[in-house]
Design an enzyme around this catalytic site. Structure first.
Site, PDB file in Angstrom:
ATOM      1  N   VAL A   1      64.290  22.457  47.834  1.00  0.00           N
ATOM      2  CA  VAL A   1      65.375  23.428  47.952  1.00  0.00           C
ATOM      3  C   VAL A   1      65.181  24.471  46.856  1.00  0.00           C
ATOM      4  O   VAL A   1      64.973  24.136  45.689  1.00  0.00           O
ATOM      5  CB  VAL A   1      66.767  22.770  47.830  1.00  0.00           C
ATOM      6  CG1 VAL A   1      67.855  23.833  47.847  1.00  0.00           C
ATOM      7  CG2 VAL A   1      66.993  21.798  48.967  1.00  0.00           C
TER       8      VAL A   1
ATOM      9  N   MET B   1      62.039  14.663  51.726  1.00  0.00           N
ATOM     10  CA  MET B   1      61.588  15.422  52.873  1.00  0.00           C
ATOM     11  C   MET B   1      61.414  16.903  52.558  1.00  0.00           C
ATOM     12  O   MET B   1      60.644  17.588  53.215  1.00  0.00           O
ATOM     13  CB  MET B   1      62.615  15.246  54.001  1.00  0.00           C
ATOM     14  CG  MET B   1      62.390  16.078  55.240  1.00  0.00           C
ATOM     15  SD  MET B   1      63.644  15.681  56.462  1.00  0.00           S
ATOM     16  CE  MET B   1      63.759  17.243  57.322  1.00  0.00           C
ATOM     17  N   SER B   2      62.118  17.400  51.557  1.00  0.00           N
ATOM     18  CA  SER B   2      62.181  18.852  51.424  1.00  0.00           C
ATOM     19  C   SER B   2      62.280  19.307  49.978  1.00  0.00           C
ATOM     20  O   SER B   2      62.601  18.541  49.079  1.00  0.00           O
ATOM     21  CB  SER B   2      63.390  19.381  52.207  1.00  0.00           C
ATOM     22  OG  SER B   2      64.572  18.784  51.708  1.00  0.00           O
TER      23      SER B   2
ATOM     24  N   ASP C   1      75.385  10.025  54.217  1.00  0.00           N
ATOM     25  CA  ASP C   1      74.895   9.884  52.839  1.00  0.00           C
ATOM     26  C   ASP C   1      75.870  10.533  51.867  1.00  0.00           C
ATOM     27  O   ASP C   1      75.499  11.392  51.071  1.00  0.00           O
ATOM     28  CB  ASP C   1      73.503  10.501  52.707  1.00  0.00           C
ATOM     29  CG  ASP C   1      72.797  10.058  51.422  1.00  0.00           C
ATOM     30  OD1 ASP C   1      73.171   9.004  50.873  1.00  0.00           O
ATOM     31  OD2 ASP C   1      71.897  10.775  50.961  1.00  0.00           O
TER      32      ASP C   1
ATOM     33  N   GLY D   1      63.717  16.719  47.539  1.00  0.00           N
ATOM     34  CA  GLY D   1      64.040  15.453  48.189  1.00  0.00           C
ATOM     35  C   GLY D   1      62.787  14.850  48.767  1.00  0.00           C
ATOM     36  O   GLY D   1      61.702  15.432  48.687  1.00  0.00           O
TER      37      GLY D   1
END
Length: 832
Positions: free
Chosen positions: A97, A94-95, A207, A92
């Site tokens: 996974v 931001m991140s 979201d 994403g």
């Protein structure tokens, strides 16, 4: 944020995108001048830290062109805590996974780990991930991906360990399997239930879209990703900070107010649910908003126009399967979807639960709330529900044509509908009363009956809830529904009985029963209805106290005590009402035990006087004997919490005597066996505290035999598994006190296996469940230290500190946790 300020930030952000990445900082410095806040906001926007990540989805921030794609951060094969990373699942804004496995020789489990992407470890984003962890920690729902663990990397960045969900986005799942409309509505209702649960915990998701809602091969729906979730009860300062913070939402699913940069609310989630419902029904989105558009541009893509009705969108679409079902969408499904998609929040459904209810009404053939309440519409729905009556309806229609007055016809239809509903309601009541009263009561104390009780209550609830809309504020219906919720709460998490270990679910069920009984008692303040209201107050308060939520638990117990005294003073009050009043006072004393011992003892002794009087009047009554066992147990508990063990023993011993008489009289009664085992364990625990392990051992062995028996015959009962592990701990403690650490290890290793096989404790679990892992590791560390196994001792003691230190501030078990942590530190120092 003022709308003009947002436009300024957004326009400057757009202008910055026109410059090469290397030149943007200088451009912003020149343009923003001394406006440091403006500069920070635009930099935040450029960072575009979207966390709207499904496990398999390419991040929206890259699709939108707000940031260049980045290479995967190579964590494969590395470890984070007890977890080994296997592969990347997705990225994403931001991140990252990753898929990982726990393989620390305790057990093997696949998980998903969420990490900040490299270069984004700013203080704000670190806090965002910590906030997400806290939010997930407060949620425990079968359709929400569960937070399992968390920690920090070597560089201090937090990470989340989540339940690994292997599934497809809900829209792809429905499409691939060609699910029917009812099956799609069932999934949407399940999703609405999960979203409503989030809202009940004062959060919004923010979201909701297909990529964040996965369905497994087994058809289980899971809601993912709370990366941009918002707390509804945040402080004004925190709330303002959240509102000022840009999040890269998904424009096609976002509500108009989200796109405008306004605060998100539960109504925003309802809108997103409407978008998803629309897509599942019509095969397309209500508005096709390009992912690269945000703010005013995204709003302009839809403008003030309404989307096409789902039936029209399906009929005009390119997918043949949706064109075939377009006619089925006309009418109710069209209006349900359009109400959820209303541009103004106040015009939408009031909650996700209301949306689910309207879908359920459609499925059962009842009028939906989204449809204007016209008599002809309601008549048509009635005929569709009862097709056998269509001939009669036709005859009535002929009569109308012949000149019967329309108002008389409407009255006739209403009368028939009421009569039919009343007959139906009476039939269901008869069935559910049999389930809930006769069959349930016969099964409640049978060993191994947890699954049976669960099925009985679930089926009863299903039948009763199906008639809720036809209850017409019937008191009788509310009584029955309250009884169903009360008993479902007992099955879910009554910590004194056999249960499924769903403590928070039990609290919610008890609260529903309480709300219904408050309504009933207000209209019908009879002995029976006030007594049932008091029962609900006691259930909610007792379980909240077990969760260490003492402030609310004590407040409810005080209310219960007031109601109890009024109940006992009512004309016609007899032994059952006096018993309920004493139970409320006993609860108040129990809840006060850890915060105000003198007041606690005063309340408990008052309750004891009532129980002793009732026992003297009916000495052969099993309920009276059970009350005597319970009040002495609660008095012992109060003294034990104050570490006054001699006084505790003075009450635990007679409590056990009363309990053993019940076991002798009812040897096949699971509640009697359980109560007898608990009483024996209490005595054993106190003798250990007094340094008299020989006095403890025989009682603890018998307690272990009983709880092991209950677990064997009722493996679904989570309480039995916890009880076995707890008694094994006390046995291990006895052998440690006797200087036999090798024997202690045999019991403590068994306890560790049970603790490890159980789901990780949640903040909403009862205090003893949260305490058990730390307590087990502590005693294992102590046993290994006595055996001079320094490495093993250090490992277990360190693990115990990790689990016990967060509990030292707990209002129920904090003193015990503090004492164990201090001893663990001393032992750890010696072991090193």
């Amino acid at each position: 944020m003022q709308l003009e300020r947002w436009h300024q930030i957004k326009d400057l952000f757009s202008a910055a995108l026109e410059h090469p990445t290397a030149d943007r900082a200088a451009f912003l410095d020149r343009t923003c001048g001394n406006d440091i806040e403006l500069l920070a906001q635009v930099h935040s926007l450029l960072d575009a830290h979207e966390s709207s990540l499904g496990f398999i989805e390419r991040p929206a921030i890259e699709r939108a062109g707000l940031a260049p794609p980045f290479e995967p951060w190579d964590w494969q094969g590395r470890r984070l805590g007890n977890y080994r990373i296997v592969s990347e699942l997705g990225r994403g804004g931001m991140s990252h996974v990753y898929k990982a496995v726990r393989d620390d020789d305790q057990y093997y489990k696949e998980v998903a780990i969420k990490l900040l992407r490299p270069g984004l470890d700013t203080q704000g984003l670190l806090q965002r991930l910590r906030d997400e962890r806290q939010m997930l920690a407060e949620l425990s729902h079968p359709n929400i991906a569960q937070l399992l663990d968390g920690g920090v990397t070597e560089t201090g960045a937090p990470y989340l360990v989540m339940e690994y969900v292997e599934g497809q986005p809900i829209d792809e799942y429905c499409e691939e399997r060609g699910l029917s409309i009812p099956a799609r509505l069932d999934l949407m209702r399940t999703l609405c239930g999960a979203v409503h649960y989030v809202h009940q915990h004062l959060m919004v998701h923010g979201d909701l879209k297909g990529g964040n809602i996965l369905v497994t091969q087994g058809g289980v729906l899971k809601l993912l990703d709370f990366g941009i979730a918002k707390l509804l009860n945040a402080s004004s300062e925190a709330s303002q900070a959240l509102n000022n913070q840009f999040v890269a939402l998904t424009p096609a699913y976002a509500s108009p107010e989200q796109i405008r940069g306004e605060p998100i609310t539960t109504a925003s989630d309802v809108y997103s649910l409407g978008v998803l419902l629309y897509k599942l029904l019509a095969g397309t989105l209500p508005f096709e908003v390009p992912a690269e558009l945000f703010g005013r541009d995204a709003a302009a893509a839809s403008g003030d126009r309404q989307p096409r009705l789902p039936s029209i969108a399906a009929e005009q679409g390119k997918i043949a399967s949706y064109r075939r079902i377009a006619r089925q969408l006309r009418g109710d499904l069209d209006v349900i979807a359009m109400k959820a998609l209303a541009r103004e929040p106040e015009d939408r459904y009031g909650s996700a639960e209301h949306l689910a209810e309207d879908m359920h009404r459609y499925q059962r053939g009842f009028p939906v709330h989204a449809h204007p309440p016209r008599a002809l519409y309601r008549t048509r729905k009635l005929v569709m529900r009862h097709k056998a009556a269509t001939v009669a309806s036709g005859l009535f229609a002929v009569a109308i044509v012949s000149g019967i007055v329309a108002t008389a016809w409407q009255a006739h239809v209403a009368s028939n509908e009421r009569a039919r509903a009343e007959r139906h309601l009476a039939e269901i009541r008869k069935l559910t009363n049999t389930y809930l009263r006769d069959v349930y009561d016969a099964a409640v104390n049978l060993p191994g009956a947890t699954e049976v009780r669960k099925l009985l209550v679930e089926n009863s609830l299903k039948h009763i809830a199906a008639l809720e809309s036809e209850s017409q504020d019937s008191l009788e219906f509310k009584r029955e529904l309250a009884q169903a919720y009360q008993r479902f709460g007992d099955v879910q998490g009554d910590y004194l009985g056999a249960n499924l270990g769903d403590t928070e679910g039990a609290v919610q069920s008890y609260r529903r029963a309480l709300r219904l009984r408050e309504q009933v008692a207000q209209q019908s303040p009879t002995l029976a209805d006030v007594s049932e209201l008091l029962r609900s107050y006691v259930s909610v308060s007792e379980l909240l106290a077990a969760q260490s939520k003492l402030d609310e638990a004590i407040e409810l117990a005080e209310d219960a005590d007031d109601i109890g005294q009024k109940l006992a003073a009512m004309p016609g009050a007899t032994a059952p009402e006096h018993r309920m009043a004493a139970a409320a006072r006993m609860l108040l004393g129990t809840n006060l035990s850890t915060v105000d011992l003198p007041r606690a003892l005063e309340a408990l002794q008052s309750a004891r006087a009532t129980f002793e009087r009732l026992f003297a009047e009916q000495p052969k009554n099993p309920g009276a004997r059970r009350d005597m066992a319970l009040i002495h147990s609660r008095l012992g508990f109060a003294y034990a919490r104050a570490w006054q063990y001699e006084q505790a023993l003075e009450h635990y011993l007679p409590a056990s005597d009363y309990a053993e008489r019940l076991v002798a009289e009812f040897p096949a009664d699971a509640a009697a066996l359980r109560g007898g085992a608990f009483a024996l364990n209490n005595i054993g625990e106190v003798y250990n505290a007094l340094g008299q392990p020989d006095q403890a051992l025989s009682r603890l062995q018998l307690a272990l035999e009983r709880v092991e028996h209950l677990l064997r015959i009722d493996p679904v009962n989570e309480q039995a598994s916890v009880a076995v592990a707890y008694v094994l701990n006390q046995l291990g403690d006895s052998y440690l006190l006797k200087g036999e650490p090798a024997t202690a290890l045999t019991h403590l290793n068994r306890a560790l296996r049970l603790v490890t096989e159980a789901p990780p404790p949640k903040p909403t679990d009862i205090a003893e469940v949260r305490m058990l892992p730390g307590m087990t590791n502590f005693r294992l560390g102590k046993a290994h230290a006595l055996l001079k196994h320094q490495r093993e001792a250090a490992t277990f003691l360190a693990a115990s500190l990790t689990r016990l230190e967060p509990l030292t501030a707990d209002p129920v078990v904090g003193k015990d946790a503090q004492r164990l942590t201090e001893e663990a530190r001393q032992l750890l120092q010696s072991a090193s």
